[in-house]
Motif scaffolding. Structure first.
Motif, mmCIF file in Angstrom:
data_model
loop_
_atom_site.group_PDB
_atom_site.id
_atom_site.type_symbol
_atom_site.label_atom_id
_atom_site.label_comp_id
_atom_site.label_asym_id
_atom_site.label_seq_id
_atom_site.Cartn_x
_atom_site.Cartn_y
_atom_site.Cartn_z
ATOM 1 N N ILE A 1 0.829 -1.207 0.000
ATOM 2 C CA ILE A 1 0.000 0.000 0.000
ATOM 3 C C ILE A 1 0.863 1.255 0.000
ATOM 4 O O ILE A 1 0.638 2.177 -0.789
ATOM 5 C CB ILE A 1 -0.949 -0.001 1.219
ATOM 6 N N GLN A 2 1.866 1.302 0.881
ATOM 7 C CA GLN A 2 2.715 2.491 0.934
ATOM 8 C C GLN A 2 3.497 2.678 -0.355
ATOM 9 O O GLN A 2 3.531 3.763 -0.929
ATOM 10 C CB GLN A 2 3.682 2.403 2.114
ATOM 11 N N GLY A 3 4.120 1.619 -0.826
ATOM 12 C CA GLY A 3 4.930 1.740 -2.034
ATOM 13 C C GLY A 3 4.116 2.131 -3.238
ATOM 14 O O GLY A 3 4.572 2.894 -4.100
ATOM 15 N N THR A 4 2.890 1.647 -3.318
ATOM 16 C CA THR A 4 2.038 1.956 -4.464
ATOM 17 C C THR A 4 1.435 3.341 -4.370
ATOM 18 O O THR A 4 1.401 4.092 -5.351
ATOM 19 C CB THR A 4 0.903 0.908 -4.562
ATOM 20 N N THR A 5 0.945 3.695 -3.183
ATOM 21 C CA THR A 5 0.175 4.935 -3.064
ATOM 22 C C THR A 5 1.002 6.176 -2.764
ATOM 23 O O THR A 5 0.501 7.294 -2.898
ATOM 24 C CB THR A 5 -0.894 4.789 -1.965
ATOM 25 N N GLU A 6 2.246 6.021 -2.341
ATOM 26 C CA GLU A 6 3.072 7.204 -2.049
ATOM 27 C C GLU A 6 3.255 8.063 -3.288
ATOM 28 O O GLU A 6 3.282 9.298 -3.208
ATOM 29 C CB GLU A 6 4.440 6.772 -1.511
ATOM 30 N N PHE A 7 3.370 7.451 -4.451
ATOM 31 C CA PHE A 7 3.674 8.221 -5.651
ATOM 32 C C PHE A 7 2.507 8.295 -6.626
ATOM 33 O O PHE A 7 2.466 9.182 -7.466
ATOM 34 C CB PHE A 7 4.912 7.642 -6.332
ATOM 35 N N LEU A 8 1.561 7.372 -6.527
ATOM 36 C CA LEU A 8 0.317 7.571 -7.262
ATOM 37 C C LEU A 8 -0.470 8.632 -6.503
ATOM 38 O O LEU A 8 -0.472 8.639 -5.272
ATOM 39 C CB LEU A 8 -0.476 6.262 -7.334
ATOM 40 N N PRO A 9 -1.133 9.542 -7.213
ATOM 41 C CA PRO A 9 -1.765 10.691 -6.529
ATOM 42 C C PRO A 9 -3.073 10.348 -5.837
ATOM 43 O O PRO A 9 -4.128 10.923 -6.123
ATOM 44 C CB PRO A 9 -1.978 11.679 -7.686
ATOM 45 N N ILE A 10 -3.009 9.381 -4.889
ATOM 46 C CA ILE A 10 -4.228 8.924 -4.221
ATOM 47 C C ILE A 10 -4.084 8.873 -2.701
ATOM 48 O O ILE A 10 -4.947 8.316 -2.028
ATOM 49 C CB ILE A 10 -4.659 7.543 -4.762
ATOM 50 N N SER A 11 -3.011 9.401 -2.146
ATOM 51 C CA SER A 11 -2.768 9.556 -0.717
ATOM 52 C C SER A 11 -2.313 8.291 -0.011
ATOM 53 O O SER A 11 -3.114 7.401 0.291
ATOM 54 C CB SER A 11 -4.002 10.098 0.020
ATOM 55 N N SER A 12 -1.024 8.217 0.266
ATOM 56 C CA SER A 12 -0.473 7.076 1.000
ATOM 57 C C SER A 12 -0.874 7.114 2.474
ATOM 58 O O SER A 12 -1.273 6.097 3.041
ATOM 59 C CB SER A 12 1.053 7.071 0.885
ATOM 60 N N SER A 13 -0.795 8.291 3.091
ATOM 61 C CA SER A 13 -1.133 8.384 4.509
ATOM 62 C C SER A 13 -2.590 8.029 4.741
ATOM 63 O O SER A 13 -2.947 7.393 5.736
ATOM 64 C CB SER A 13 -0.833 9.790 5.044
ATOM 65 N N GLY A 14 -3.444 8.417 3.808
ATOM 66 C CA GLY A 14 -4.851 8.078 3.920
ATOM 67 C C GLY A 14 -5.073 6.581 3.908
ATOM 68 O O GLY A 14 -5.845 6.036 4.704
ATOM 69 N N HIS A 15 -4.384 5.886 3.017
ATOM 70 C CA HIS A 15 -4.540 4.436 2.929
ATOM 71 C C HIS A 15 -3.946 3.733 4.153
ATOM 72 O O HIS A 15 -4.481 2.733 4.619
ATOM 73 C CB HIS A 15 -3.887 3.913 1.644
ATOM 74 N N LEU A 16 -2.835 4.252 4.668
ATOM 75 C CA LEU A 16 -2.231 3.652 5.853
ATOM 76 C C LEU A 16 -3.146 3.779 7.070
ATOM 77 O O LEU A 16 -3.175 2.907 7.938
ATOM 78 C CB LEU A 16 -0.872 4.303 6.147
ATOM 79 N N ILE A 17 -3.893 4.869 7.139
ATOM 80 C CA ILE A 17 -4.852 5.046 8.226
ATOM 81 C C ILE A 17 -5.999 4.041 8.093
ATOM 82 O O ILE A 17 -6.514 3.516 9.076
ATOM 83 C CB ILE A 17 -5.415 6.485 8.217
ATOM 84 N N LEU A 18 -6.363 3.754 6.854
ATOM 85 C CA LEU A 18 -7.508 2.884 6.608
ATOM 86 C C LEU A 18 -7.222 1.410 6.873
ATOM 87 O O LEU A 18 -8.143 0.643 7.147
ATOM 88 C CB LEU A 18 -7.975 3.048 5.159
ATOM 89 N N VAL A 19 -5.961 1.005 6.789
ATOM 90 C CA VAL A 19 -5.624 -0.415 6.953
ATOM 91 C C VAL A 19 -6.150 -0.983 8.271
ATOM 92 O O VAL A 19 -6.887 -1.978 8.274
ATOM 93 C CB VAL A 19 -4.112 -0.651 6.810
ATOM 94 N N PRO A 20 -5.802 -0.386 9.426
ATOM 95 C CA PRO A 20 -6.324 -0.950 10.681
ATOM 96 C C PRO A 20 -7.835 -0.805 10.812
ATOM 97 O O PRO A 20 -8.487 -1.645 11.430
ATOM 98 C CB PRO A 20 -5.588 -0.146 11.767
ATOM 99 N N ALA A 21 -8.394 0.271 10.210
ATOM 100 C CA ALA A 21 -9.834 0.487 10.311
ATOM 101 C C ALA A 21 -10.620 -0.594 9.581
ATOM 102 O O ALA A 21 -11.677 -1.039 10.034
ATOM 103 C CB ALA A 21 -10.193 1.863 9.755
#
Length: 270
Positions: free
Chosen positions: A12-32
């Protein structure tokens, strides 16, 4: 962490950090979404550092030129590479100021929820569409000016808020000022190097002071992130030569709507 959590976080981090879709947002969603315990801020930093190394490797020629230009500045000579190094530094200042503010005030703990991610995914998705749709395609990174670099840097500072996407908002800002998509991405990645490194050093320093250990799992997660991030950069740079930001805009819209629906039915806590 389980091996499943390590792999998922790295992808998730490697993919979303540079695609313009928010890495931090996805990292927050993982545990949720998964029910896993929050991976913690140290893990977040380690995966960001993996992304940092991926940029160094992919853009190594640009990085060497920037270092060479910066060293030349110390001799009193201003070259094109030195000027670009100054622009990167100037563009980093807004993120440093805002980052220190949210760290000192603790406000970051109040803006890490799924609802924030959802609305920012939608709002900044619209911003991305407008900037890409109406921005001209005529400038290269070599035509960067100090004022433009600072404006893109201000956009980068806003990306501290989860769901915004650092790469997304900086590329949107560059597109709005007529930079081509590949050149907007190139400057965005290079501009992110000092910010990512600085944030990592600060958080890791706090962790060490607090006695929080950096575990093997966190190191492995950062290492795996490096490889997925490198592939993501190569993919994005190739795609932006052929298509617009529209697929990423659509993804952000869908993500935001789905998250708001999950919050509405009680599956996620706002």
């Amino acid at each position: 962490m389980s091996i499943e959590q390590i792999i998922v976080l790295a992808i998730i981090q490697g993919t979303t950090e540079f695609l313009p879709i928010s890495s931090s947002g996805h990292l927050i969603l993982v545990p949720a979404i998964t029910g896993w315990p929050d991976q913690g801020i140290v893990t977040d930093v380690m995966v960001h550092m993996g992304s940092f190394l991926a940029v160094l490797v992919y853009f190594w020629r640009d990085v060497i030129r920037l270092i060479r230009g910066g060293l030349t500045l110390l001799t009193g000579k201003l070259t094109d590479d030195g000027r670009m190094a100054l622009y990167i530094i100037a563009g980093t200042i807004p993120a440093v100021i805002f980052g220190l503010y949210v760290k000192k005030t603790g406000v970051i703990e109040h803006i890490r929820g799924p609802e924030i991610v959802a609305w920012n995914a939608i709002i900044f998705g619209v911003v991305m569409y407008v900037a890409d749709r109406f921005g001209a395609m005529r400038k290269s990174m070599e035509q960067m000016t100090l004022g433009t670099a600072i404006l893109i840097g201000i956009a980068q500072a806003i990306a501290i808020i989860p769901g915004t996407s650092r790469s997304g908002i900086t590329m949107s800002a560059a597109r709005a000022m007529s930079f081509t998509r590949p050149q907007a991405a190139r400057f965005s990645f290079l501009l992110g190097l000092p910010a990512i490194a600085g944030a990592g050093i600060l958080v890791l320093g706090d962790a060490v002071e607090s006695g929080i250990a950096i575990t093997r799992d966190e190191l492995i997660t950062g290492g795996l992130t490096f490889f997925t991030a490198l592939a993501s950069i190569a993919f994005l740079m190739a795609v932006l030569k052929r298509v617009s930001f529209l697929p990423f805009v659509i993804y952000r819209m869908i993500l935001g709507v789905v998250l708001l629906w999950l919050i509405h039915i009680g599956f996620l806590t706002a």
